[in-house]
Design a protein around this motif. Structure first.
Motif, PDB file in Angstrom:
ATOM      1  N   ASN A 155       0.903  -1.136   0.160  1.00 44.70           N
ATOM      2  CA  ASN A 155      -0.084   0.057  -0.024  1.00 44.70           C
ATOM      3  C   ASN A 155       0.746   1.378   0.093  1.00 44.70           C
ATOM      4  N   MET A 156       1.963   1.333   0.910  1.00 43.52           N
ATOM      5  CA  MET A 156       2.889   2.505   0.860  1.00 43.52           C
ATOM      6  C   MET A 156       3.389   2.512  -0.620  1.00 43.52           C
ATOM      7  N   ALA A 157       3.814   1.412  -1.239  1.00 47.25           N
ATOM      8  CA  ALA A 157       4.574   1.693  -2.663  1.00 47.25           C
ATOM      9  C   ALA A 157       3.472   2.090  -3.264  1.00 47.25           C
ATOM     10  N   GLN A 158       2.181   1.735  -3.553  1.00 44.20           N
ATOM     11  CA  GLN A 158       1.283   2.306  -4.400  1.00 44.20           C
ATOM     12  C   GLN A 158       1.152   3.792  -4.341  1.00 44.20           C
ATOM     13  N   TYR A 159       1.237   4.308  -3.112  1.00 48.26           N
ATOM     14  CA  TYR A 159       0.734   6.032  -2.944  1.00 48.26           C
ATOM     15  C   TYR A 159       2.098   6.886  -2.845  1.00 48.26           C
TER      16      TYR A 159
END
Length: 431
Positions: A155-159
């Motif tokens: 999730n962090m890598a998506q945003y």
């Protein structure tokens, strides 16, 4: 959500409560001020089980959890949601987009903080489980915790363009591509562990039965391999998922679905329109049954509201949808390019009349021939409908080269709390 199942012992419940208090009061380094007591708890199966169960609570149960914050942040900047009350300042910033979104945004901070807490606590479980004598129980702890660690990193890598490489003081940052690779490595380790020591029945009896552990590991590997452009791995992992098995977060009146809790107030956000915010060639077909699944008219006067996985207190929320796995196959095949088999997979979603969660377009099959670009455009369209309000759309918009004007942010700024406490925090993106 029945995260603490009825037959879990009172001791594990007690451990869960005590450890939540200890670990929730952590510093920036997510350290427990009562280190000795926590170390004792983390040396037992009960203590480790309590922390592992807590990962799911942090992820899915509250307005500050990763599930809700990722759906909200993604939904506003990709035009899935409309803001109902401009007094909700964090939502207003995301709804406005551009420079209005800054490091003060509490939705982004909560997403960041909850994800990092999950990584920290998952690491505690994974490292300490290796010390247990019951290797089958340890394998379950490692596999279950790895799912939430991978979700948090992914999730962090998506945003964000870069993400922290751990949870220590002044931790270094890695690229988002390295973040996806790290999430995959976490899942690979889990598969290696359970191949050596199958998950014990005693472990499975103490955690929520609604998470299909092995299938979820393969599904997440397929997702993050796709996001990384590793199409061979994505296809292999997608083929390893048993689509007859559901994997989801379960809720009830004691632990209600947070999306329903927010949506039912009709004071924060609702769908932009009956087309799910899609325009042009991406507008859903009028007969698409996924529209009445995800939306409904309600209230007096009647207005468009979210349905689907936000429909009721006990509505489940899938960790992945069968349609996502099929569409991963379709996309990978289209990019190879194997257009014939890609269309076959895409039509499995287009013509689907039912699935484990009730998401079904029930449309006539698409008839080619299509060029590679035409097929990719159709896959993007159907991902946008099938996976509505899943938190995945912004990643899809980048990967499918959608016009940047169609979204309100491309990447998010870093929370001020992170910048104030970590000198390695990167510069914010311009958009």
């Amino acid at each position: 959500m029945k995260i603490l199942r009825n037959h879990i012992s009172a001791k594990i419940v007690s451990f869960a409560f005590l450890l939540t208090l200890c670990l929730a009061s952590c510093t920036k380094e997510y350290q427990d001020p009562s280190r000795a007591k926590t170390d004792v708890a983390l040396g037992s199966q009960q203590g480790l089980t309590a922390v592992a169960i807590g990962l799911q609570r942090v992820y899915s149960l509250s307005r500050t959890g990763v599930m809700f914050t990722s759906i909200a942040a993604n939904g506003f900047v990709t035009n899935e949601f409309r803001l109902l009350n401009s007094g909700n300042i964090p939502e207003l910033q995301l709804s406005t987009g551009g420079s209005a979104v800054d490091g003060t945004n509490t939705i982004l901070f909560n997403l960041w903080a909850s994800a990092n807490k999950i990584v920290y606590d998952a690491d505690l479980v994974i490292s300490n489980a290796n010390n247990l004598g019951d290797k089958g129980y340890a394998a379950g702890l490692i596999a279950y915790s790895s799912i939430f660690k991978a979700l948090a990193i992914g999730n962090m890598a998506q945003y964000w363009e870069k993400i922290p490489d751990g949870t220590g003081k002044n931790v270094a940052y890695i690229t988002r591509a390295a973040g996806f690779a790290k999430a995959i490595a976490v899942l690979d380790n889990a598969l290696t562990v359970i191949a050596a020591n199958p998950i014990s029945a005693s472990f499975l009896s103490n955690v929520p039965a609604d998470v299909s552990i092995v299938n979820t590991i393969h599904a997440l590997k397929a997702r993050y391999a796709l996001f990384s452009g590793n199409y061979t791995l994505a296809l292999t992992e997608a083929n390893a998922v048993d689509l007859t098995k559901a994997s989801f977060f379960k809720f009830d009146t004691t632990s209600p679905n947070i999306l329903f809790s927010i949506i039912s107030s009709n004071n924060v956000f609702q769908p932009v329109n009956a087309n799910l915010g899609l325009t042009g060639a991406n507008v859903p077909d009028a007969a698409d049954k996924r529209i009445p699944f995800y939306t409904l008219m309600a209230g007096n006067p009647a207005t468009l509201r979210m349905n689907g996985f936000a429909a009721a207190t006990a509505s489940p929320f899938p960790i992945y949808l069968p349609g996502e796995i099929i569409l991963i196959k379709a996309e990978v095949l289209a990019r190879q390019p194997d257009l014939t088999n890609s269309l076959i997979e895409l039509n499995k979603v287009v013509t689907k009349t039912s699935d484990l969660f009730g998401v079904a377009a029930a449309l006539p099959p698409l008839v080619g021939p299509y060029t590679q670009q035409q097929l990719l455009d159709l896959i993007y369209k159907h991902r946008s409908i099938e996976l509505y309000a899943s938190g995945l759309k912004i990643e899809d918009m980048r990967r499918f080269n959608q016009p940047i004007t169609d979204r309100k942010r491309n990447f998010f700024p870093y929370p001020f709390q992170e910048r104030d406490n970590n000198t390695n925090t990167p510069a914010d993106p311009t958009f």
